[in-house]
Write a protein that holds these residues in place. Structure first.
Motif, PDB file in Angstrom:
ATOM      1  N   GLN A   1      -2.796  11.023  -1.015  1.00  0.00           N
ATOM      2  CA  GLN A   1      -3.294  11.601   0.229  1.00  0.00           C
ATOM      3  C   GLN A   1      -2.111  11.937   1.130  1.00  0.00           C
ATOM      4  OE1 GLN A   1      -6.245   9.132   2.131  1.00  0.00           O
ATOM      5  NE2 GLN A   1      -6.324  10.375   3.989  1.00  0.00           N
ATOM      6  N   GLU A   2      -2.340  12.842   2.071  1.00  0.00           N
ATOM      7  CA  GLU A   2      -1.331  13.103   3.090  1.00  0.00           C
ATOM      8  C   GLU A   2      -1.160  11.859   3.950  1.00  0.00           C
ATOM      9  OE1 GLU A   2       0.570  15.641   3.654  1.00  0.00           O
ATOM     10  OE2 GLU A   2      -0.240  17.186   2.331  1.00  0.00           O
ATOM     11  N   ALA A   3       0.079  11.469   4.186  1.00  0.00           N
ATOM     12  CA  ALA A   3       0.353  10.212   4.877  1.00  0.00           C
ATOM     13  C   ALA A   3      -0.152  10.221   6.309  1.00  0.00           C
ATOM     14  CB  ALA A   3       1.857   9.925   4.846  1.00  0.00           C
ATOM     15  N   PHE A   4      -0.030  11.349   7.014  1.00  0.00           N
ATOM     16  CA  PHE A   4      -0.419  11.394   8.426  1.00  0.00           C
ATOM     17  C   PHE A   4      -1.901  11.069   8.573  1.00  0.00           C
ATOM     18  CE2 PHE A   4       1.564  13.298  12.387  1.00  0.00           C
ATOM     19  CZ  PHE A   4       0.678  12.681  13.246  1.00  0.00           C
ATOM     20  N   ALA A   5      -2.721  11.731   7.778  1.00  0.00           N
ATOM     21  CA  ALA A   5      -4.160  11.481   7.860  1.00  0.00           C
ATOM     22  C   ALA A   5      -4.493  10.062   7.430  1.00  0.00           C
ATOM     23  CB  ALA A   5      -4.910  12.493   7.001  1.00  0.00           C
ATOM     24  N   PHE A   6      -3.812   9.572   6.411  1.00  0.00           N
ATOM     25  CA  PHE A   6      -4.072   8.225   5.915  1.00  0.00           C
ATOM     26  C   PHE A   6      -3.761   7.178   6.981  1.00  0.00           C
ATOM     27  CE2 PHE A   6      -2.800   4.304   3.774  1.00  0.00           C
ATOM     28  CZ  PHE A   6      -3.843   4.107   2.888  1.00  0.00           C
ATOM     29  N   VAL A   7      -2.600   7.278   7.601  1.00  0.00           N
ATOM     30  CA  VAL A   7      -2.189   6.283   8.589  1.00  0.00           C
ATOM     31  C   VAL A   7      -3.037   6.378   9.852  1.00  0.00           C
ATOM     32  CG1 VAL A   7      -0.272   5.527  10.055  1.00  0.00           C
ATOM     33  CG2 VAL A   7       0.144   6.147   7.668  1.00  0.00           C
ATOM     34  N   THR A   8      -3.417   7.582  10.232  1.00  0.00           N
ATOM     35  CA  THR A   8      -4.242   7.752  11.428  1.00  0.00           C
ATOM     36  C   THR A   8      -5.571   7.010  11.296  1.00  0.00           C
ATOM     37  OG1 THR A   8      -3.238   9.908  11.861  1.00  0.00           O
ATOM     38  CG2 THR A   8      -5.338   9.456  12.943  1.00  0.00           C
ATOM     39  N   ALA A   9      -6.071   6.893  10.077  1.00  0.00           N
ATOM     40  CA  ALA A   9      -7.361   6.232   9.848  1.00  0.00           C
ATOM     41  C   ALA A   9      -7.249   4.712   9.723  1.00  0.00           C
ATOM     42  CB  ALA A   9      -8.013   6.806   8.593  1.00  0.00           C
TER      43      ALA A   9
ATOM     44  N   VAL B   1       0.872  -1.174   0.000  1.00  0.00           N
ATOM     45  CA  VAL B   1       0.000   0.000   0.000  1.00  0.00           C
ATOM     46  C   VAL B   1       0.908   1.222   0.000  1.00  0.00           C
ATOM     47  CG1 VAL B   1      -1.768   1.286   1.235  1.00  0.00           C
ATOM     48  CG2 VAL B   1      -1.816  -1.225   1.231  1.00  0.00           C
ATOM     49  N   LEU B   2       0.789   2.062  -1.023  1.00  0.00           N
ATOM     50  CA  LEU B   2       1.633   3.247  -1.142  1.00  0.00           C
ATOM     51  C   LEU B   2       0.768   4.493  -1.065  1.00  0.00           C
ATOM     52  CD1 LEU B   2       4.675   3.786  -3.439  1.00  0.00           C
ATOM     53  CD2 LEU B   2       2.897   5.551  -3.359  1.00  0.00           C
ATOM     54  N   VAL B   3       1.162   5.445  -0.202  1.00  0.00           N
ATOM     55  CA  VAL B   3       0.437   6.703  -0.076  1.00  0.00           C
ATOM     56  C   VAL B   3       1.415   7.853  -0.256  1.00  0.00           C
ATOM     57  CG1 VAL B   3       0.665   6.609   2.456  1.00  0.00           C
ATOM     58  CG2 VAL B   3      -1.031   8.135   1.407  1.00  0.00           C
ATOM     59  N   ASP B   4       1.082   8.751  -1.160  1.00  0.00           N
ATOM     60  CA  ASP B   4       1.911   9.926  -1.442  1.00  0.00           C
ATOM     61  C   ASP B   4       0.975  11.082  -1.763  1.00  0.00           C
ATOM     62  OD1 ASP B   4       3.632  11.907  -2.849  1.00  0.00           O
ATOM     63  OD2 ASP B   4       5.148  10.333  -2.738  1.00  0.00           O
ATOM     64  N   TYR B   5       1.278  12.248  -1.222  1.00  0.00           N
ATOM     65  CA  TYR B   5       0.378  13.391  -1.415  1.00  0.00           C
ATOM     66  C   TYR B   5       0.496  14.015  -2.796  1.00  0.00           C
ATOM     67  CZ  TYR B   5       4.126  16.831  -1.161  1.00  0.00           C
ATOM     68  OH  TYR B   5       5.242  17.585  -1.439  1.00  0.00           O
ATOM     69  N   SER B   6       1.610  13.759  -3.508  1.00  0.00           N
ATOM     70  CA  SER B   6       1.881  14.459  -4.761  1.00  0.00           C
ATOM     71  C   SER B   6       1.402  13.653  -5.958  1.00  0.00           C
ATOM     72  CB  SER B   6       3.378  14.757  -4.894  1.00  0.00           C
ATOM     73  OG  SER B   6       3.651  15.344  -6.153  1.00  0.00           O
ATOM     74  N   ALA B   7       0.313  14.113  -6.575  1.00  0.00           N
ATOM     75  CA  ALA B   7      -0.177  13.460  -7.786  1.00  0.00           C
ATOM     76  C   ALA B   7       0.829  13.599  -8.926  1.00  0.00           C
ATOM     77  CB  ALA B   7      -1.523  14.057  -8.186  1.00  0.00           C
ATOM     78  N   ALA B   8       1.563  14.709  -8.933  1.00  0.00           N
ATOM     79  CA  ALA B   8       2.530  14.934 -10.012  1.00  0.00           C
ATOM     80  C   ALA B   8       3.680  13.936  -9.935  1.00  0.00           C
ATOM     81  CB  ALA B   8       3.072  16.365  -9.928  1.00  0.00           C
ATOM     82  N   VAL B   9       4.187  13.676  -8.738  1.00  0.00           N
ATOM     83  CA  VAL B   9       5.278  12.705  -8.591  1.00  0.00           C
ATOM     84  C   VAL B   9       4.777  11.302  -8.917  1.00  0.00           C
ATOM     85  CG1 VAL B   9       6.906  11.661  -6.977  1.00  0.00           C
ATOM     86  CG2 VAL B   9       6.513  14.128  -6.917  1.00  0.00           C
ATOM     87  N   LEU B  10       3.573  10.977  -8.495  1.00  0.00           N
ATOM     88  CA  LEU B  10       3.006   9.659  -8.806  1.00  0.00           C
ATOM     89  C   LEU B  10       2.863   9.462 -10.314  1.00  0.00           C
ATOM     90  CD1 LEU B  10       0.317   9.410  -5.988  1.00  0.00           C
ATOM     91  CD2 LEU B  10       2.293   7.898  -6.278  1.00  0.00           C
TER      92      LEU B  10
ATOM     93  N   VAL C   1       5.616  14.586   9.762  1.00  0.00           N
ATOM     94  CA  VAL C   1       5.820  13.153   9.547  1.00  0.00           C
ATOM     95  C   VAL C   1       7.198  12.701  10.031  1.00  0.00           C
ATOM     96  CG1 VAL C   1       4.161  12.851   7.681  1.00  0.00           C
ATOM     97  CG2 VAL C   1       6.472  13.662   7.160  1.00  0.00           C
ATOM     98  N   TYR C   2       7.838  13.537  10.838  1.00  0.00           N
ATOM     99  CA  TYR C   2       9.058  13.151  11.555  1.00  0.00           C
ATOM    100  C   TYR C   2       8.867  13.309  13.058  1.00  0.00           C
ATOM    101  CZ  TYR C   2      11.480  13.319   7.043  1.00  0.00           C
ATOM    102  OH  TYR C   2      11.880  13.089   5.745  1.00  0.00           O
ATOM    103  N   SER C   3       7.650  13.528  13.504  1.00  0.00           N
ATOM    104  CA  SER C   3       7.366  13.802  14.911  1.00  0.00           C
ATOM    105  C   SER C   3       7.118  12.516  15.686  1.00  0.00           C
ATOM    106  CB  SER C   3       6.132  14.705  15.027  1.00  0.00           C
ATOM    107  OG  SER C   3       4.976  14.018  14.561  1.00  0.00           O
ATOM    108  N   ARG C   4       7.143  12.632  17.010  1.00  0.00           N
ATOM    109  CA  ARG C   4       6.829  11.471  17.848  1.00  0.00           C
ATOM    110  C   ARG C   4       5.412  10.991  17.580  1.00  0.00           C
ATOM    111  NH1 ARG C   4       7.323  11.944  24.264  1.00  0.00           N
ATOM    112  NH2 ARG C   4       5.842  13.634  23.890  1.00  0.00           N
ATOM    113  N   GLU C   5       4.485  11.922  17.380  1.00  0.00           N
ATOM    114  CA  GLU C   5       3.103  11.536  17.117  1.00  0.00           C
ATOM    115  C   GLU C   5       2.999  10.692  15.843  1.00  0.00           C
ATOM    116  OE1 GLU C   5       3.043  15.249  19.618  1.00  0.00           O
ATOM    117  OE2 GLU C   5       4.208  14.478  17.934  1.00  0.00           O
ATOM    118  N   TRP C   6       3.806  11.042  14.843  1.00  0.00           N
ATOM    119  CA  TRP C   6       3.796  10.252  13.616  1.00  0.00           C
ATOM    120  C   TRP C   6       4.321   8.844  13.867  1.00  0.00           C
ATOM    121  CZ3 TRP C   6       2.243   9.053   8.980  1.00  0.00           C
ATOM    122  CH2 TRP C   6       3.025   8.223   8.179  1.00  0.00           C
ATOM    123  N   PHE C   7       5.442   8.736  14.517  1.00  0.00           N
ATOM    124  CA  PHE C   7       6.029   7.418  14.745  1.00  0.00           C
ATOM    125  C   PHE C   7       5.191   6.575  15.710  1.00  0.00           C
ATOM    126  CE2 PHE C   7       9.828   9.820  13.315  1.00  0.00           C
ATOM    127  CZ  PHE C   7      10.074   9.061  12.175  1.00  0.00           C
TER     128      PHE C   7
END
Length: 480
Positions: A121-129, A79-88, A153-159
């Motif tokens: 999608q933004e990874a933080f919101a995606f993973v939180t769900a 499962v890959l999540v990336d916010y940038s449609a252009a990079v994808l 996405v480098y914070s303690r809350e993220w990890f």
């Protein structure tokens, strides 16, 4: 901030830049992606034999991390999540020859890309769900943060969220920052991962294209819900046809001692107390290797030291002043090394910072201390009593030639405050403060001797307001 994507084509490949920062060069991207992905997936495969592995990739829209995850037949789903449609989109088209069609969704692709599902999608919101314990491995392939919002996405809350979605014994690997050029930032990230109840092992990897860009050796973190043992890593089985990982790959856990010993000097990074960007923008002096290249093998090290949280936002001026004052009381600099004049923007290159510090030193070197103090004391009634008292003490020290090492603690703090406010005053109203030398503008010239008009009311009140503000900061700190 708008995203700038740039592709530099070469005879045998390409280099991809995002907002001016090199993301990968196809000449050596295998070094980066294989170290980021392969050990983590191999460890998960070893820990969960005969189990279809589910892998989450956060970032990695170029498809290169997905390519290396799909090398493992045991991986049943990515499962890959990336916010940038252009990079994808680049990952599905321009980068397809290099990621072997990992994002195309075609079952006939080299790696069987039908195992991959992609989410924009933004990874933080995606993973939180996501539900708890739903992945065996998580790969974090984010870009180098250049703004405060990038560091979420480098914070303690993220990890903590990453740890939550990992099964017991699951493995995480994350792209870090330059362990050589952003040493304090890398250890801030290391302590942050540890604070999320993950056993973290730092990796130092040399990537030629990164070195050419001035990034130095790059850092990664391999982490797990559960201890990572040397014997596990030595027994890992890697896929065939790798380009970068060799039999002695495990040496990447050897970190030069003078860099490794800095890991206890920096706090962890949280959403409430962000500090990672401060250390990325203000890396301190780059440590040069000693003649004896002694290193610490982190596979032999079981960390017992505690990590700490620094409550002020180190990019706010109030916090910077507190740090300066704290340094006066901790001359051994056991915490927060070299907090001088902080850069607050990504475009502040090391050369610009060095030039800025040189300019500040030049300004401070022009201060005529005795004349400055005399003028301030002439207006002593307008100053707080304690401030005036310390000024009298400082003037007497200067008059008698006593070294500053014998100045009282409060006077020492006052000296720092005066220097800061003089710099502030010179920035806002140049040449309105006491200084040696001369000033010329529009054909007029003013010498320093006898020209008290150079010390105008605007410069005086700029310093007074700044001095009182800084003094109140110091008193608030003492009252805490």
């Amino acid at each position: 901030m708008p995203t700038s994507l740039f592709i530099e084509h070469a005879a045998n490949g390409l280099a991809f830049y995002l907002n001016g920062d090199l993301q990968f060069d196809t000449a050596d991207e295998a070094i980066y992606h294989e170290h980021l992905v392969v050990p983590a997936i191999a460890l998960a495969a070893q820990r969960f034999p005969d189990t279809p592995l589910r892998v989450l990739i956060c970032g990695g829209g170029d498809g290169l991390a997905a390519r290396d995850a799909l090398r493992f037949p045991q991986v049943s789903e990515v499962v890959l999540v990336d916010y940038s449609a252009a990079v994808l989109e680049l990952g599905r088209t321009v980068f397809k020859p290099y990621n072997q069609g990992s994002l195309t969704g075609e079952s006939r692709s080299t790696l069987g890309a039908d195992r991959v599902s992609v989410h924009t999608q933004e990874a933080f919101a995606f993973v939180t769900a996501l539900p708890d314990a739903c992945f065996h491995a998580v790969i974090c392939d984010f870009t180098f943060p250049t703004a405060l919002e990038d560091t979420q996405v480098y914070s303690r809350e993220w990890f903590e969220q990453v740890a939550r979605v990992l099964v017991s014994g699951g493995v995480m690997s994350t792209n870090g920052v330059s362990i050589e050029r952003r040493t304090l930032g890398f250890w801030c990230l290391y302590q942050t991962v540890r604070s999320a109840t993950l056993d973290a092992k730092p990796m130092q990897v040399g990537i030629p294209s990164f070195r050419r860009q001035g990034y130095g050796d790059w850092g990664f973190l391999l982490a797990s819900k559960g201890a990572i043992d040397r014997s596990e890593l030595e027994a890992l089985v890697f896929p065939d046809n790798l380009q970068a990982l060799s039999n002695d790959w495990i040496k990447v856990f050897h970190i030069r001692r003078e860099m490794a010993e800095l890991r206890q000097t920096v706090p962890l990074h949280t959403l409430a107390s962000p500090c990672l960007l401060y250390y990325l923008l203000n890396p301190g002096a780059v440590t040069e290797p000693s003649k004896v290249l002694e290193s610490i093998d982190f596979l032999d090290l079981q960390e017992t030291e505690t990590y700490f949280v620094e409550t002020p936002n180190l990019l706010e001026l109030d916090a910077i002043v507190h740090v300066w004052l704290e340094q006066l009381r901790q001359p051994d600099r056991t915490r927060l090394p070299n907090p001088l004049l902080p850069a607050q923007h990504h475009y502040h290159t090391p050369k610009m910072t060095e030039e800025g510090l040189g300019y500040a030193r030049s300004l401070l070197g022009q201060i005529e201390s005795d004349r400055l103090l005399t003028a301030l004391l002439e207006r002593a009634k307008e100053l707080p009593p304690k401030l005036a008292q310390d000024l009298w003490q400082l003037k007497e020290k200067l008059r008698s030639g006593q070294p500053f090492t014998y100045v009282s603690e409060h006077t020492n703090e006052l000296m720092i405050m005066l220097m800061v406010t003089l710099l502030m005053a010179n920035t806002t109203t140049p040449d309105a403060v006491f200084a040696k030398g001369s000033y010329s503008s529009g054909g007029s010239s003013y010498g320093s001797s006898g020209d008290d008009e150079n010390f105008g009311w605007l410069g005086f009140w700029t310093m007074v307001i700044g001095g009182v503000w800084l003094w109140n900061l110091s008193k608030r700190r003492d009252d805490q």
